[in-house]
Design a protein around this motif. Structure first.
Motif, PDB file in Angstrom:
ATOM      1  N   ALA A 183      -5.841  33.737   6.361  1.00 36.68           N
ATOM      2  CA  ALA A 183      -5.906  33.526   7.803  1.00 36.68           C
ATOM      3  C   ALA A 183      -6.974  32.476   8.087  1.00 36.68           C
ATOM      4  CB  ALA A 183      -6.237  34.832   8.512  1.00 36.68           C
ATOM      5  N   THR A 184      -6.617  31.452   8.840  1.00 36.57           N
ATOM      6  CA  THR A 184      -7.542  30.352   9.080  1.00 36.57           C
ATOM      7  C   THR A 184      -7.362  29.803  10.483  1.00 36.57           C
ATOM      8  OG1 THR A 184      -8.353  28.270   8.149  1.00 36.57           O
ATOM      9  CG2 THR A 184      -5.961  28.580   8.200  1.00 36.57           C
ATOM     10  N   ASN A 185      -8.247  28.889  10.867  1.00 40.81           N
ATOM     11  CA  ASN A 185      -8.154  28.225  12.168  1.00 40.81           C
ATOM     12  C   ASN A 185      -7.648  26.797  12.067  1.00 40.81           C
ATOM     13  OD1 ASN A 185     -11.264  29.749  12.499  1.00 40.81           O
ATOM     14  ND2 ASN A 185      -9.505  30.446  13.701  1.00 40.81           N
ATOM     15  N   LEU A 186      -7.737  26.215  10.870  1.00 42.68           N
ATOM     16  CA  LEU A 186      -7.411  24.800  10.720  1.00 42.68           C
ATOM     17  C   LEU A 186      -6.861  24.539   9.323  1.00 42.68           C
ATOM     18  CD1 LEU A 186      -7.694  21.943  12.096  1.00 42.68           C
ATOM     19  CD2 LEU A 186      -9.901  21.762  10.939  1.00 42.68           C
ATOM     20  N   VAL A 187      -5.784  23.750   9.259  1.00 43.40           N
ATOM     21  CA  VAL A 187      -5.179  23.376   7.977  1.00 43.40           C
ATOM     22  C   VAL A 187      -5.229  21.862   7.837  1.00 43.40           C
ATOM     23  CG1 VAL A 187      -3.082  23.347   6.582  1.00 43.40           C
ATOM     24  CG2 VAL A 187      -3.633  25.371   7.955  1.00 43.40           C
ATOM     25  N   ILE A 188      -5.832  21.399   6.750  1.00 42.83           N
ATOM     26  CA  ILE A 188      -5.894  19.968   6.430  1.00 42.83           C
ATOM     27  C   ILE A 188      -5.143  19.754   5.122  1.00 42.83           C
ATOM     28  CG2 ILE A 188      -7.396  18.006   5.949  1.00 42.83           C
ATOM     29  CD1 ILE A 188      -9.634  19.490   7.419  1.00 42.83           C
ATOM     30  N   VAL A 189      -4.155  18.881   5.131  1.00 40.41           N
ATOM     31  CA  VAL A 189      -3.311  18.662   3.955  1.00 40.41           C
ATOM     32  C   VAL A 189      -3.708  17.361   3.261  1.00 40.41           C
ATOM     33  CG1 VAL A 189      -0.955  18.363   3.107  1.00 40.41           C
ATOM     34  CG2 VAL A 189      -1.413  19.941   4.998  1.00 40.41           C
ATOM     35  N   CYS A 190      -3.977  17.464   1.966  1.00 42.89           N
ATOM     36  CA  CYS A 190      -4.326  16.307   1.132  1.00 42.89           C
ATOM     37  C   CYS A 190      -3.485  16.372  -0.133  1.00 42.89           C
ATOM     38  CB  CYS A 190      -5.816  16.331   0.771  1.00 42.89           C
ATOM     39  SG  CYS A 190      -6.948  16.391   2.172  1.00 42.89           S
ATOM     40  N   ASN A 191      -2.195  16.223   0.013  1.00 36.05           N
ATOM     41  CA  ASN A 191      -1.315  16.475  -1.134  1.00 36.05           C
ATOM     42  C   ASN A 191      -0.547  15.250  -1.605  1.00 36.05           C
ATOM     43  OD1 ASN A 191       0.444  16.262   0.978  1.00 36.05           O
ATOM     44  ND2 ASN A 191       1.579  18.134   0.557  1.00 36.05           N
ATOM     45  N   GLY A 192      -1.221  14.128  -1.672  1.00 39.87           N
ATOM     46  CA  GLY A 192      -0.582  12.969  -2.298  1.00 39.87           C
ATOM     47  C   GLY A 192      -0.180  11.886  -1.323  1.00 39.87           C
ATOM     48  N   ILE A 193       0.263  10.767  -1.895  1.00 34.84           N
ATOM     49  CA  ILE A 193       0.625   9.597  -1.111  1.00 34.84           C
ATOM     50  C   ILE A 193       2.071   9.203  -1.401  1.00 34.84           C
ATOM     51  CG2 ILE A 193      -1.745   8.720  -1.039  1.00 34.84           C
ATOM     52  CD1 ILE A 193      -0.966   6.790  -3.299  1.00 34.84           C
ATOM     53  N   LYS A 194       2.598   8.360  -0.540  1.00 35.49           N
ATOM     54  CA  LYS A 194       3.943   7.819  -0.710  1.00 35.49           C
ATOM     55  C   LYS A 194       3.867   6.302  -0.625  1.00 35.49           C
ATOM     56  CE  LYS A 194       8.627   7.913   1.234  1.00 35.49           C
ATOM     57  NZ  LYS A 194       9.482   8.441   2.334  1.00 35.49           N
ATOM     58  N   ILE A 195       4.482   5.621  -1.587  1.00 39.14           N
ATOM     59  CA  ILE A 195       4.442   4.161  -1.625  1.00 39.14           C
ATOM     60  C   ILE A 195       5.190   3.580  -0.420  1.00 39.14           C
ATOM     61  CG2 ILE A 195       4.959   2.119  -2.990  1.00 39.14           C
ATOM     62  CD1 ILE A 195       2.932   4.030  -4.272  1.00 39.14           C
ATOM     63  N   ASN A 196       4.599   2.584   0.232  1.00 41.75           N
ATOM     64  CA  ASN A 196       5.267   1.875   1.327  1.00 41.75           C
ATOM     65  C   ASN A 196       6.237   0.850   0.731  1.00 41.75           C
ATOM     66  OD1 ASN A 196       3.969   3.129   3.519  1.00 41.75           O
ATOM     67  ND2 ASN A 196       2.199   1.790   3.344  1.00 41.75           N
ATOM     68  N   SER A 197       7.486   1.240   0.581  1.00 44.41           N
ATOM     69  CA  SER A 197       8.464   0.368  -0.086  1.00 44.41           C
ATOM     70  C   SER A 197       9.506  -0.214   0.861  1.00 44.41           C
ATOM     71  CB  SER A 197       9.185   1.160  -1.187  1.00 44.41           C
ATOM     72  OG  SER A 197       9.876   2.275  -0.630  1.00 44.41           O
ATOM     73  N   SER A 198       9.440   0.110   2.154  1.00 46.22           N
ATOM     74  CA  SER A 198      10.511  -0.300   3.065  1.00 46.22           C
ATOM     75  C   SER A 198      10.633  -1.819   3.185  1.00 46.22           C
ATOM     76  CB  SER A 198      10.287   0.317   4.449  1.00 46.22           C
ATOM     77  OG  SER A 198       9.036  -0.081   4.986  1.00 46.22           O
ATOM     78  N   ALA A 199       9.517  -2.548   3.040  1.00 47.62           N
ATOM     79  CA  ALA A 199       9.563  -4.004   3.203  1.00 47.62           C
ATOM     80  C   ALA A 199      10.337  -4.697   2.087  1.00 47.62           C
ATOM     81  CB  ALA A 199       8.136  -4.569   3.282  1.00 47.62           C
TER      82      ALA A 199
ATOM     83  N   GLY B  94       0.792  -1.219   0.000  1.00 47.11           N
ATOM     84  CA  GLY B  94       0.000   0.000   0.000  1.00 47.11           C
ATOM     85  C   GLY B  94       0.830   1.277   0.000  1.00 47.11           C
ATOM     86  N   SER B  95       0.231   2.309   0.542  1.00 47.96           N
ATOM     87  CA  SER B  95       0.869   3.630   0.553  1.00 47.96           C
ATOM     88  C   SER B  95       0.552   4.329   1.861  1.00 47.96           C
ATOM     89  CB  SER B  95       0.361   4.472  -0.622  1.00 47.96           C
ATOM     90  OG  SER B  95      -1.055   4.607  -0.551  1.00 47.96           O
ATOM     91  N   THR B  96       1.278   5.390   2.095  1.00 47.55           N
ATOM     92  CA  THR B  96       1.062   6.181   3.298  1.00 47.55           C
ATOM     93  C   THR B  96       0.814   7.635   2.917  1.00 47.55           C
ATOM     94  OG1 THR B  96       1.956   6.699   5.496  1.00 47.55           O
ATOM     95  CG2 THR B  96       3.499   6.765   3.656  1.00 47.55           C
ATOM     96  N   GLY B  97       0.255   8.370   3.828  1.00 50.34           N
ATOM     97  CA  GLY B  97      -0.029   9.785   3.588  1.00 50.34           C
ATOM     98  C   GLY B  97      -0.413  10.439   4.899  1.00 50.34           C
ATOM     99  N   LEU B  98      -0.781  11.682   4.823  1.00 49.78           N
ATOM    100  CA  LEU B  98      -1.092  12.428   6.030  1.00 49.78           C
ATOM    101  C   LEU B  98      -2.510  12.160   6.519  1.00 49.78           C
ATOM    102  CD1 LEU B  98       0.560  15.885   5.180  1.00 49.78           C
ATOM    103  CD2 LEU B  98       1.422  14.120   6.716  1.00 49.78           C
ATOM    104  N   PHE B  99      -2.685  12.177   7.820  1.00 47.12           N
ATOM    105  CA  PHE B  99      -3.997  12.110   8.450  1.00 47.12           C
ATOM    106  C   PHE B  99      -4.746  13.408   8.124  1.00 47.12           C
ATOM    107  CE2 PHE B  99      -6.770  12.874  12.106  1.00 47.12           C
ATOM    108  CZ  PHE B  99      -7.399  11.640  12.246  1.00 47.12           C
ATOM    109  N   PRO B 100      -6.057  13.362   7.891  1.00 42.22           N
ATOM    110  CA  PRO B 100      -6.989  12.260   8.068  1.00 42.22           C
ATOM    111  C   PRO B 100      -7.218  11.409   6.824  1.00 42.22           C
ATOM    112  CG  PRO B 100      -8.216  14.261   7.680  1.00 42.22           C
ATOM    113  CD  PRO B 100      -6.768  14.655   7.671  1.00 42.22           C
ATOM    114  N   GLY B 101      -6.577  11.752   5.700  1.00 39.06           N
ATOM    115  CA  GLY B 101      -6.742  10.945   4.504  1.00 39.06           C
ATOM    116  C   GLY B 101      -6.234   9.535   4.692  1.00 39.06           C
ATOM    117  N   LYS B 102      -5.161   9.389   5.457  1.00 38.06           N
ATOM    118  CA  LYS B 102      -4.624   8.071   5.801  1.00 38.06           C
ATOM    119  C   LYS B 102      -4.419   8.018   7.310  1.00 38.06           C
ATOM    120  CE  LYS B 102      -3.342   6.176   1.667  1.00 38.06           C
ATOM    121  NZ  LYS B 102      -3.505   4.783   1.229  1.00 38.06           N
TER     122      LYS B 102
END
Length: 325
Positions: free
Chosen positions: A187-203, A62-70
């Protein structure tokens, strides 16, 4: 959420997780797998190792990414649910929300927040002119943009956040100042990042370093076999197949890989996986959506009925052969 122990028994599949309205929730803590040539070494958390031989191997890391998308932390089901409930509270506290990244995940996130909290100011910042994945039909991408505007989402297109590393993610603050490369300040109160995924290749990185694509995915042939290793298959996000990374495609890959293992043992011809015309549905909040099926545009009502109402949760229960609580 499907109980992991009920669905998979005491040992969930490595890299597997279960979806709850999109984001993946990992299974409980488990041993880590490391590939060593044509064998795999199962390394427990106590650092003891056990070598396990295999005749065939399917890599689905699979892949990994930032919460809350992953959701990528090793956690219990209860803690994972609580993390998402806490995230909802952060949104509820905020009068202004900025979503960074206008791919499909960012588009759906912005639409979801604005649909559930129409009184809040939602801004979507995207470095490209067109929204959503580039493989989607232009008319679908354009309609997604129009739906966001109709809902009242502010769009900053062709602008890139320049101070992203300095920003707090997923945490309410009295005032967060987001800057772009075009000189815009939000100016905002909350930042949510949804900018892509990274392949889980360590295994598998060390075992297949010469067989990796530039993003860390494994290069495979038309049978989904890793190049130069006919008994090793890669499916899902970690397979270098020219199509969007989607759970739907991973399921198709799995069917081909399993069939080919059986066929190879019975000396039968192998099945080829050929990406077909794209099916892609965008949930634009629970009451709207847009998309395409087999390369053809489908109406918003069909998408709303097919995906937006429950984000495929009901079909996930059916796939796992479980009953909702």
């Amino acid at each position: 959420m499907v109980p992991v122990s009920t669905a998979w028994g005491s040992q969930p599949p490595e890299g597997g997780g279960l979806g709850l309205a999109g984001p993946r929730v990992p299974a409980p803590a488990r041993p880590r797998i490391r590939l060593e040539g044509c064998r795999r070494a199962w390394k427990t958390r106590r650092t003891a190792s056990e070598a396990l031989s295999f005749s065939h191997l399917i890599l689905a890391t699979g892949s990994t990414g930032l919460f809350p998308g992953k959701f990528t932390q090793v956690s219990s089901r209860e803690a994972a649910i609580q993390a998402y409930e806490d995230m909802v509270k952060q949104v509820q506290r905020s009068q202004s929300v900025v979503v960074v990244g206008g791919g499909s995940a960012g588009v759906e996130m912005a639409a979801e927040v604005k649909t559930e909290f129409p009184e809040k100011e939602v801004t979507l910042i995207h470095s490209q002119v067109a929204l959503a994945d580039k493989e989607i039909l232009p008319c679908v991408r354009q309609e997604a943009k129009e739906i966001l505007l109709q809902k009242g989402v502010q769009l900053l297109l062709s602008e890139r956040v320049s101070n992203l590393e300095d920003l707090p993610f997923n945490e309410y603050r009295e005032c967060i100042r987001v800057h772009t490369d075009k000189g815009t300040e939000v100016a905002t109160n909350l930042v949510i990042v949804c900018n892509g995924i990274k392949i889980n290749s360590s295994a598998y990185y060390s075992a297949f370093e010469s067989h990796l694509a530039s993003n860390g995915a494994l290069r495979v042939n038309e049978h989904l076999q890793v190049e130069g290793c006919s008994h090793v298959y890669a499916i899902g996000d970690c397979a270098d197949v020219k199509e969007p990374k989607m759970a739907y495609h991973a399921g198709l890959h799995a069917g081909v890989a399993v069939a080919n293992i059986v066929n190879s043992m019975k000396q039968r011809p192998l099945k080829a996986y050929k990406p077909g015309a794209l099916t892609f549905l965008l949930a634009m909040g629970r009451n709207d959506g847009v998309g395409q099926i087999s390369g053809f545009y489908v109406g918003r009502l069909m998408v709303r009925l097919a995906k937006s109402r429950d984000l495929f949760v009901s079909s996930s229960w059916k796939t796992m052969r479980q009953s909702p609580p």
